[in-house]
Design a protein around this motif. Structure first.
Motif, PDB file in Angstrom:
ATOM      1  N   LYS A  61      63.261 -29.647  -5.938  1.00 54.69           N
ATOM      2  CA  LYS A  61      62.186 -30.609  -6.165  1.00 54.69           C
ATOM      3  C   LYS A  61      62.021 -31.547  -4.975  1.00 54.69           C
ATOM      4  CE  LYS A  61      62.667 -30.552 -11.201  1.00 54.69           C
ATOM      5  NZ  LYS A  61      63.069 -31.325 -12.399  1.00 54.69           N
ATOM      6  N   LEU A  62      63.141 -31.929  -4.378  1.00 57.57           N
ATOM      7  CA  LEU A  62      63.072 -32.837  -3.232  1.00 57.57           C
ATOM      8  C   LEU A  62      62.439 -32.162  -2.019  1.00 57.57           C
ATOM      9  CD1 LEU A  62      66.543 -34.621  -3.493  1.00 57.57           C
ATOM     10  CD2 LEU A  62      64.304 -35.627  -3.948  1.00 57.57           C
ATOM     11  N   ILE A  63      62.777 -30.908  -1.799  1.00 59.44           N
ATOM     12  CA  ILE A  63      62.214 -30.215  -0.635  1.00 59.44           C
ATOM     13  C   ILE A  63      60.728 -29.930  -0.852  1.00 59.44           C
ATOM     14  CG2 ILE A  63      62.595 -27.762  -1.206  1.00 59.44           C
ATOM     15  CD1 ILE A  63      63.871 -27.551   1.639  1.00 59.44           C
ATOM     16  N   ASN A  64      60.323 -29.675  -2.103  1.00 59.51           N
ATOM     17  CA  ASN A  64      58.896 -29.509  -2.392  1.00 59.51           C
ATOM     18  C   ASN A  64      58.134 -30.810  -2.167  1.00 59.51           C
ATOM     19  OD1 ASN A  64      59.228 -26.819  -3.076  1.00 59.51           O
ATOM     20  ND2 ASN A  64      59.456 -27.237  -5.268  1.00 59.51           N
ATOM     21  N   LEU A  65      58.750 -31.929  -2.546  1.00 63.86           N
ATOM     22  CA  LEU A  65      58.127 -33.233  -2.340  1.00 63.86           C
ATOM     23  C   LEU A  65      57.965 -33.526  -0.855  1.00 63.86           C
ATOM     24  CD1 LEU A  65      57.072 -35.902  -3.484  1.00 63.86           C
ATOM     25  CD2 LEU A  65      59.437 -36.732  -3.549  1.00 63.86           C
ATOM     26  N   SER A  80      51.743 -34.497  -4.185  1.00 69.98           N
ATOM     27  CA  SER A  80      52.942 -35.335  -4.090  1.00 69.98           C
ATOM     28  C   SER A  80      53.080 -36.232  -5.311  1.00 69.98           C
ATOM     29  CB  SER A  80      52.892 -36.185  -2.816  1.00 69.98           C
ATOM     30  OG  SER A  80      52.830 -35.377  -1.667  1.00 69.98           O
ATOM     31  N   LEU A  81      51.966 -36.830  -5.739  1.00 68.21           N
ATOM     32  CA  LEU A  81      52.000 -37.695  -6.923  1.00 68.21           C
ATOM     33  C   LEU A  81      52.301 -36.885  -8.183  1.00 68.21           C
ATOM     34  CD1 LEU A  81      48.973 -40.046  -6.189  1.00 68.21           C
ATOM     35  CD2 LEU A  81      51.403 -40.575  -5.971  1.00 68.21           C
ATOM     36  N   ASN A  82      51.799 -35.665  -8.248  1.00 68.07           N
ATOM     37  CA  ASN A  82      52.101 -34.800  -9.397  1.00 68.07           C
ATOM     38  C   ASN A  82      53.585 -34.470  -9.461  1.00 68.07           C
ATOM     39  OD1 ASN A  82      49.486 -34.668 -10.404  1.00 68.07           O
ATOM     40  ND2 ASN A  82      48.932 -32.935  -9.104  1.00 68.07           N
ATOM     41  N   LEU A  83      54.198 -34.207  -8.290  1.00 66.01           N
ATOM     42  CA  LEU A  83      55.630 -33.909  -8.262  1.00 66.01           C
ATOM     43  C   LEU A  83      56.449 -35.124  -8.689  1.00 66.01           C
ATOM     44  CD1 LEU A  83      55.835 -31.875  -4.915  1.00 66.01           C
ATOM     45  CD2 LEU A  83      56.231 -30.991  -7.213  1.00 66.01           C
ATOM     46  N   GLU A 139      56.213 -35.473 -12.387  1.00 65.26           N
ATOM     47  CA  GLU A 139      57.034 -34.450 -13.055  1.00 65.26           C
ATOM     48  C   GLU A 139      58.508 -34.843 -13.057  1.00 65.26           C
ATOM     49  OE1 GLU A 139      58.327 -29.773 -12.357  1.00 65.26           O
ATOM     50  OE2 GLU A 139      56.567 -30.586 -11.332  1.00 65.26           O
ATOM     51  N   ILE A 140      58.977 -35.365 -11.929  1.00 68.59           N
ATOM     52  CA  ILE A 140      60.379 -35.814 -11.836  1.00 68.59           C
ATOM     53  C   ILE A 140      60.622 -36.993 -12.771  1.00 68.59           C
ATOM     54  CG2 ILE A 140      62.091 -36.846 -10.290  1.00 68.59           C
ATOM     55  CD1 ILE A 140      60.749 -35.270  -7.997  1.00 68.59           C
ATOM     56  N   TYR A 141      59.651 -37.914 -12.839  1.00 68.63           N
ATOM     57  CA  TYR A 141      59.792 -39.107 -13.681  1.00 68.63           C
ATOM     58  C   TYR A 141      59.831 -38.739 -15.159  1.00 68.63           C
ATOM     59  CZ  TYR A 141      58.634 -43.636 -15.751  1.00 68.63           C
ATOM     60  OH  TYR A 141      58.645 -44.772 -16.507  1.00 68.63           O
ATOM     61  N   GLU A 156      64.750 -42.108 -13.125  1.00 70.99           N
ATOM     62  CA  GLU A 156      64.159 -43.421 -12.930  1.00 70.99           C
ATOM     63  C   GLU A 156      63.678 -43.586 -11.482  1.00 70.99           C
ATOM     64  OE1 GLU A 156      63.481 -45.663 -15.217  1.00 70.99           O
ATOM     65  OE2 GLU A 156      64.297 -44.309 -16.739  1.00 70.99           O
ATOM     66  N   PRO A 157      62.686 -44.453 -11.244  1.00 68.75           N
ATOM     67  CA  PRO A 157      62.172 -44.646  -9.877  1.00 68.75           C
ATOM     68  C   PRO A 157      63.252 -45.013  -8.875  1.00 68.75           C
ATOM     69  CG  PRO A 157      60.679 -45.629 -11.457  1.00 68.75           C
ATOM     70  CD  PRO A 157      61.875 -45.176 -12.244  1.00 68.75           C
ATOM     71  N   ARG A 158      64.172 -45.890  -9.282  1.00 69.28           N
ATOM     72  CA  ARG A 158      65.231 -46.270  -8.350  1.00 69.28           C
ATOM     73  C   ARG A 158      66.110 -45.068  -8.017  1.00 69.28           C
ATOM     74  NH1 ARG A 158      69.415 -51.387  -9.006  1.00 69.28           N
ATOM     75  NH2 ARG A 158      70.761 -50.867  -7.240  1.00 69.28           N
ATOM     76  N   ASN A 159      66.417 -44.259  -9.028  1.00 74.05           N
ATOM     77  CA  ASN A 159      67.233 -43.070  -8.809  1.00 74.05           C
ATOM     78  C   ASN A 159      66.513 -42.086  -7.897  1.00 74.05           C
ATOM     79  OD1 ASN A 159      69.452 -41.311  -9.238  1.00 74.05           O
ATOM     80  ND2 ASN A 159      68.283 -40.193 -10.767  1.00 74.05           N
TER      81      ASN A 159
END
Length: 591
Positions: free
Chosen positions: A251-255, A267-270, A273-275, A280-283
């Protein structure tokens, strides 16, 4: 169930020196002490959690009290060894200092010291988390630690040796346990996985080892937790990341790919999806920063596979990164943006909003650099313009008069009028650029504190002037950026408030025409203010002499007639504090 389940970290707890992992120097020292019969009365075992301090204390106790000992290899079968393994022995007493930290507990321990051992040769006291003892308890034990009865051994274990008094440390032999390397942890986990028939990939074992901070006990607890997942299918690295609450590598490499390709929507969709999957945003920010750091290390290494110990990526992940052919400068730029927004994410009431702004900013910057080359062309065209002449203002005035004449003749705008308006706008912009250039030249002749003093003295708001003259500290002036330091984040938040920040910006515009921007940082050992003082604009107060009755009447009549009367205050009649208050309300800066 016929019997209770035993966790892996208890089931595979080291029972002899050969079972200890990653503590070779300690094993060698204690083994030599036993073989040479040089056992002292007190030992201090300190180091990170899960590195084998308490286990080593038990093994050492077994070696001393074994029926065949003292020996480096206890038999594990005699009554003494079995009692120590089960923590039920009378000669080896384990004490939890966190629960028994008072002076009364220390006195009870001193009483037990005088009883002779029953089965073994030594009476051994293992005090775990010894730093939790109170000062009175430590003082009560001092004499006993220095001169204990014969065949009494104290073994102290702690994760915070700095909290143990020096008077205690000086009476002990100290051994520092080091963090266990990733390679040693992976090797041990692989052995246990084969014994327990846990289906897990090497990448997953590596991920476990990288996330336990060098503690073998924590790695065994995590392996025990994920072993349930491997009952029907093989445990993978992504399963470990999800269990740890981390964003997976895929997921990070796709972002990152989406940001580099200027695809803001994807990017916002990814991120969404992660959220929605619980991150969490901080994580997410922390994981993305660590991910970018790992990529930068790999891209700058001569051999990417030699730096795996500095990053949390497996060889498979490194292969994928190398094949992607990322640019280190692009990753560094995105890392800088992520770091700046992370400061807002940590304290924001709506952190997800800042995550979205971070992604937009990272993608937008990339878009402006690579996806729209016309931006660069415009900048280059601007730099090649001829210098502004001195009589440009006169030309602007003539052109404006011309526009007025044309506009009065014809109600509707004609092409000639539009062209003249464009010419006026261009000339006005050139005037502003010339004024900005002149302000920059003037500021270059001033010292940093002269510049800052001029800005502070130009602030009209009294609270704003007091705040920035007294609380803000000048750190540095870099080109057109002024860096101010504050003692903590709360004060920075006050400096960023609308009223104070607006007063500062307006003061800078009065002083230099808006050529400077401001950056606020927190003071620390590495960030210190420049030496100097603000040159404050202070005028002497008007001292009013004692007036006659006639003069007072005239003065009262004058004040009534004036639309805006001004009081002359005799500051000589007041003390220094009251003088400061009076001068403050006159808009002056007070030392």
């Amino acid at each position: 169930m016929s019997e209770n389940y035993l966790p892996l970290f208890r089931k595979y707890r080291p029972q002899s020196f050969c079972d200890l992992v990653g503590q070779e120097s300690l094993v060698k020292a204690l083994s030599n002490a036993i073989e040479l019969n040089r056992v002292v009365h007190a030992y201090l075992f300190c180091g990170p959690r899960g590195t084998g301090k308490t286990s080593s204390a038990r093994i050492f106790a077994k070696s001393l009290n074994c029926k065949q000992g003292p020996t480096v290899n206890p038999c594990q079968n005699c009554a003494s060894c079995i009692d120590i393994t089960n923590a039920t022995g009378m000669d080896v007493i384990e004490i939890d200092a966190a629960a028994n930290r008072g002076v009364e507990d220390a006195e009870d321990l001193i009483e037990q010291v005088h009883y002779a051992p029953i089965n073994g040769k030594y009476k051994i006291f293992i005090i775990d988390e010894v730093h939790m003892l109170s000062s009175a308890a430590f003082n009560a034990l001092l004499k006993t630690f220095e001169e204990p009865p014969e065949n009494v051994v104290f073994i102290l274990a702690t994760t915070e040796a700095q909290k143990v008094p020096e008077t205690i440390i000086s009476r002990c032999q100290r051994f520092d346990f080091r963090r266990i390397t990733v390679e040693d942890i992976v090797k041990r986990l692989k052995e246990i996985s084969e014994i327990e028939k846990i289906k897990i990939t090497d990448d997953a074992l590596f991920t476990i080892a990288k996330n336990v901070s060098g503690g073998l006990r924590d790695s065994l607890a995590l392996l025990d937790q994920v072993s349930i997942l491997g009952a029907k299918e093989e445990i993978t690295k992504d399963m470990i990341d999800e269990l740890l609450g981390k964003v997976t590598f895929g997921k990070l490499i796709n972002l990152l790919d989406s940001i580099l390709s200027c695809d803001i929507e994807n990017s916002l969709n990814l991120v969404d999806e992660i959220y929605l999957k619980g991150s969490e945003p901080r994580n997410l920010c922390e994981n993305f920063m660590e991910f970018l750091k790992n990529i930068i290390i790999i891209l700058n290494a001569k051999n990417p596979y030699d730096v795996t110990r500095f990053c949390s990526l497996s060889t498979v992940d490194i292969d994928e990164i190398v094949n992607k052919k990322y640019e280190s400068k692009d990753c560094s730029r995105i890392l800088d943006i992520t770091t700046q927004y992370y400061k807002e994410v940590k304290f924001a009431t709506n952190p997800y909003l800042w995550i979205e702004l971070m992604i937009i900013q990272a993608s937008k910057n990339q878009h402006s650099i690579e996806c729209t080359p016309s931006y660069t062309c415009a900048q280059q065209t601007k730099t090649h313009k001829q210098p502004i002449k001195q009589d440009v203002k006169e030309n602007v005035q003539k052109t404006e008069d011309k526009v007025k004449t044309v506009s009065t003749q014809e109600a509707k705008p004609q092409p000639e009028t539009q062209e003249i308006s464009k010419e006026i706008a261009t000339d006005k912009q050139e005037i502003r650029n010339e004024e900005t250039k002149q302000n920059m030249q003037n500021s270059n002749n001033l010292t940093p504190y002269d510049i800052w003093s001029k800005i502070v003295n130009s602030i009209e708001s009294v609270p704003g002037k007091f705040f920035y003259s007294g609380v803000a500290k000048l750190i540095e002036i870099e080109e057109n950026r002024i860096i101010l330091g504050f003692i903590n984040q709360n004060v920075i938040a006050q400096a960023k408030s609308d009223l104070k920040y607006k007063a500062l910006i307006e003061g800078e515009k009065r002083a230099f025409g808006g050529i400077y921007t401001f950056e606020f940082v927190q003071l620390s050992e590495n960030i210190k203010p420049l030496e100097g003082e603000i040159k404050k604009t202070i005028t002497k107060p008007n001292i009013v002499k004692e007036n006659t009755l006639q003069e007072k009447q005239q003065l009262q009549t004058k004040n009534i007639n004036d639309e805006k009367p001004k009081d002359n205050i005799n500051t000589a009649l007041y003390g220094p504090k009251v003088k400061e208050m009076l001068e403050a309300f006159s808009g002056k800066i007070i030392d």
